[in-house]
Each structure stands twice: as C-alpha cells, then as structure tokens.
Design a protein around this motif. Structure first.
Motif, mmCIF file in Angstrom:
data_model
loop_
_atom_site.group_PDB
_atom_site.id
_atom_site.type_symbol
_atom_site.label_atom_id
_atom_site.label_comp_id
_atom_site.label_asym_id
_atom_site.label_seq_id
_atom_site.Cartn_x
_atom_site.Cartn_y
_atom_site.Cartn_z
ATOM 1 N N LYS A 141 0.823 -1.215 0.000
ATOM 2 C CA LYS A 141 0.000 0.000 0.000
ATOM 3 C C LYS A 141 0.852 1.258 0.000
ATOM 4 C CE LYS A 141 -4.292 -1.729 1.888
ATOM 5 N NZ LYS A 141 -5.335 -1.495 2.898
ATOM 6 N N GLY A 143 3.401 1.641 -1.759
ATOM 7 C CA GLY A 143 3.942 1.800 -3.102
ATOM 8 C C GLY A 143 5.403 1.409 -3.214
ATOM 9 N N ARG A 161 1.984 -0.371 -7.340
ATOM 10 C CA ARG A 161 0.527 -0.303 -7.170
ATOM 11 C C ARG A 161 -0.174 -0.269 -8.534
ATOM 12 N NH1 ARG A 161 -1.534 3.527 -2.492
ATOM 13 N NH2 ARG A 161 -3.250 2.038 -2.533
#
Length: 181
Positions: A141, A143, A161
């Motif tokens: 999450k 990245g 992502r």
C-alpha cells in the motif's frame, strides 16, 4: 612475415584460446553451492535480461494463450492476452521463496491484507504454495518494493501499485500462471 613468425603467432593464439576456455570452464565448475542453489537471490542484482536487444520481449518458452508469465531469472511479469500478445509487462521484486517453474492457476485473491512480512498489501493474487508458504503477487500500500528480509520465508512477489491494479483486473480465479526460469 616469415612462415616461422606466422607459425609462432598461430601457436600463441591457439594456446591463449585454450587457456581462456579452460579458465572459463573452471570458473563455472567451481560456483559455490550456496550461489547455484535454486531459489537463491544473492546473485539477482547482476542478472542481465535474456534478450539484451529487447529486455521486455516475451520469452519463447512461456506457453500459449491467455496467461500471466513470471520469469524467476528476469524478475519480470508479462500479462498475455488470448491472442498471445503482451498487454503489459513489468519488473517485480521477488520473494525469498520461489515457486518451481511450472504452470499454475490463480487459487485465491484478497483485496487488502497484511503480508507475511508484516507490510500492508493490496490486490493479492495467489497461485501456489511452497512448504506452507503461499506464493502470489501483491502491491504494498505504501507503493514501495524493497527487497525482502533474506532471513524471512516470504512468498509475496511485489509489484508497483499501478502494476498491481492491472494484475488484479487480469488474474482472476483460475487464470493460468506460467513460471519460467
């Protein structure tokens, strides 16, 4: 150039070629076991793409039809449509546990979970397990895609992502996943 000089040059050239060949053979025959073992990622940073003129080219030994292709040697994924055309390709950060080269199918998916390394991940697409370690693609999450802790047994193959979003759309339950060297 006299025939004696030409013979000397030819002899020295042949000796040099034999020496280089022998040293190359010795170097390849004496790779420590810990570096040549399957699944070892210590030498991964120095790997060159299999096709230097087109490093994103789909490898020829990757099957046919719609599929996800994951190259262990190239740390790269290809999303391949039913017409055998690549719709997307991208680099990944491998996990510490590699699946064996084979054909698998997506068995489960999770929208958002905590990875085995404790990092929150999304768009998890699992396709196998190795000795109880689930193997699949995911995106952190945050990245970020740092290399995993080499001491931990993890199966999360990390992607960006944006690439994770595309994988999530493409790799539904039952989708073929081909793992190659």
């Amino acid at each position: 150039m006299s025939s004696t000089s030409a013979g000397l040059v030819t002899g020295l050239t042949a000796a040099a070629l034999v020496t280089v060949g022998y040293l190359g053979y010795q170097a390849s025959a004496n790779i420590p076991a810990e570096l040549s073992a399957a699944g070892d990622r210590s030498a991964a940073a120095s790997k060159a793409p299999r096709d230097r003129s087109n490093p994103t080219a789909l490898p020829g030994n990757s099957g046919t039809g719609e599929r996800v292709v994951y190259s262990l040697d190239d740390d790269r994924v290809w999303l391949v449509g039913p017409d055998n055309r690549v719709t997307r390709t991208f680099r990944v950060t491998p996990s510490t546990v590699d699946p064996a080269p084979a054909t698998y199918h997506v068995t489960s998916r999770s929208g958002a979970v905590t990875g085995s390394d404790g990092i929150p991940v999304e768009h998890v697409v699992r396709f196998t397990s190795v000795d109880g370690v689930p193997i699949g693609f995911s995106a952190a999450k945050s990245g970020l895609t740092p290399p995993p802790d080499p001491k931990a047994r993890t199966g999360g193959i990390r992607q960006s992502r944006a690439d994770g979003n595309e994988m999530w759309k493409f790799a539904t339950i039952g989708q073929k996943v081909v793992v190659i060297r």
